[in-house]
Motif scaffolding. Structure first.
Motif, short mmCIF file in Angstrom:
data_model
loop_
_atom_site.label_atom_id
_atom_site.label_comp_id
_atom_site.label_asym_id
_atom_site.label_seq_id
_atom_site.Cartn_x
_atom_site.Cartn_y
_atom_site.Cartn_z
N SER A 133 53.39 122.38 3.54
CA SER A 133 54.09 123.12 4.47
C SER A 133 55.73 122.35 4.75
O SER A 133 56.48 123.28 5.20
CB SER A 133 53.43 122.47 6.13
N SER A 134 55.83 121.48 3.90
CA SER A 134 57.23 120.70 3.71
C SER A 134 58.04 121.51 2.86
O SER A 134 59.27 121.36 2.73
CB SER A 134 57.35 119.18 3.80
N MET A 135 57.32 122.18 1.90
CA MET A 135 58.09 122.85 0.83
C MET A 135 58.15 124.27 0.95
O MET A 135 58.95 124.98 0.63
CB MET A 135 57.29 122.43 -0.57
N SER A 136 57.38 124.60 1.88
CA SER A 136 57.49 126.32 2.10
C SER A 136 57.18 126.49 3.61
O SER A 136 56.15 127.21 3.92
CB SER A 136 56.34 127.15 1.41
N PRO A 137 57.99 125.81 4.44
CA PRO A 137 57.45 126.00 5.87
C PRO A 137 57.69 127.23 6.76
O PRO A 137 57.22 127.68 7.62
CB PRO A 137 58.56 125.21 6.59
N ASP A 138 58.08 128.38 5.93
CA ASP A 138 58.43 129.75 6.72
C ASP A 138 57.04 130.35 6.33
O ASP A 138 56.61 131.43 6.86
CB ASP A 138 59.43 130.54 6.25
N LYS A 139 56.10 129.96 5.11
CA LYS A 139 54.80 130.60 4.88
C LYS A 139 53.69 129.74 5.21
O LYS A 139 52.59 130.29 5.62
CB LYS A 139 54.87 130.73 3.23
N ILE A 140 53.72 128.49 5.18
CA ILE A 140 52.60 127.67 5.37
C ILE A 140 53.17 126.50 6.39
O ILE A 140 53.64 125.99 5.96
CB ILE A 140 51.94 126.94 4.27
N LYS B 67 52.67 137.99 9.98
CA LYS B 67 51.73 137.47 11.18
C LYS B 67 51.15 136.18 11.07
O LYS B 67 50.89 135.79 9.92
CB LYS B 67 50.54 138.25 11.46
N GLU B 68 50.90 135.49 11.84
CA GLU B 68 50.49 134.00 11.85
C GLU B 68 48.80 134.18 11.74
O GLU B 68 48.32 135.05 12.38
CB GLU B 68 50.62 133.19 13.28
N LYS B 69 48.49 133.59 10.67
CA LYS B 69 47.20 133.68 10.29
C LYS B 69 46.43 132.17 9.93
O LYS B 69 47.01 131.18 9.87
CB LYS B 69 46.84 134.64 9.04
#
Length: 299
Positions: free
Chosen positions: A32-39, A65-67
């Motif tokens: 999440s710190s490396m790809s925050p817009d996706k995860i 969408k948030e999943k």
């Protein structure tokens, strides 16, 4: 029409394959710190990180969408650098009776080949194959690679000489620096534009790590209030090992002293390239030489 399917995609990365595998095995909660817009978040619900049978819960954004996805680690193969996840809960099971995600890394020379495999069974034939989910996995891979290849170093040093003069040197008179630290910087020429203006292009001859080198730089930012100059390297030796490189120098006045801050921002060509600590040391030593030159002149 079969409801079962399999997608396989490969992508080359320049960052370390062992580190990439380690992230998906032991440290998926760091993604999440490396790809925050996706995860956005990854939590462990059962077991321990890096073990078969552990259950992991993902919050992610896919197709705008948030999943969520609840996954169990089905397989870990250290020799193949492989981790296989089975989805056991969440949004994906609204469309797929079953879906598995496998990620593994192969080393090929200097490059590492990341392979993603999606095995799935649809709930009905109207459901599309998960091509956008595969694209999502590949884009997360790119984000992880970028995170490991990019970096930023920041160092500060106090000087007793005039902070305004120090800023003026790097803005208007970098061609005078060779007289202040001739063992490090031999010459600075202007190739385009005018001294002290954004967009001007400078050419530096210098000695770093015991070797004569050159750098072609464009002035990207000048901020008089912050006493800041930012250079972007557009040619020379640094671009043999770094895809991009920026140097920023600015001065803050603190009482009788002035605080000079150097910031180096960079993207490596590959994971074997070291962080530019010796270049930061070079910049700090140039700063000391400029200070010494002006303190001698003031006495």
């Amino acid at each position: 029409m079969s409801l079962e399917g399999k997608l396989v995609s490969e992508i080359n990365i320049k960052s370390c394959g062992d580190v990439f595998h380690e992230i998906f095995r032991y440290r998926p909660h760091h993604i999440s710190s490396m790809s925050p817009d996706k995860i956005q978040n990854v939590d462990i619900h059962e077991g321990e990180w890096g073990t078969v049978g552990s259950v992991i819960f993902w919050n992610f954004t896919h197709d705008g969408k948030e999943k969520v996805a609840k996954e169990i680690i089905e397989e870990i193969d250290e020799e193949k650098k492989l981790v296989k996840f089975k989805v056991i809960g969440g949004d994906l099971l609204d469309f797929y009776k079953s879906i598995y995600l496998t990620v593994h890394v192969e080393t090929k020379g200097e490059d590492n080949l990341v392979t993603w495999i999606l095995d799935y069974e649809k709930l009905n034939p109207d459901i599309p194959d998960p091509h956008t989910l595969m694209e999502f996995c590949l884009n997360v891979t790119k984000d992880i690679e970028t995170h490991h290849l990019t970096g930023k170093l920041e160092s500060q040093i106090e000087i007793k000489s005039d902070g305004d003069v120090f800023h003026e040197i790097f803005r208007y008179r970098p061609h005078h620096i060779s007289t202040m630290c001739s063992d490090k910087i031999q010459n600075v020429d202007i190739h385009e534009g005018e001294w002290g203006t954004v967009g001007s292009v400078l050419f530096w001859n210098y000695v770093h790590d015991g070797k004569e080198k050159v750098a072609k730089e464009i002035i990207e930012v000048i901020d008089e209030e912050k006493k800041l100059v930012k250079f972007k390297v557009i040619g020379g030796d640094l671009l043999e090992t770094y895809k991009s490189f920026y140097l920023t120098v600015h001065v803050e006045t603190k009482g009788e002293s002035n605080l000079v801050t150097w910031i180096l921002e960079y993207e490596k060509q590959n994971s074997k390239v070291p962080d530019p600590h010796t270049l930061m040391e070079f910049c700090l030593n140039v700063t000391k030489d400029i200070e010494t030159h002006h303190l001698k002149c003031d006495t």
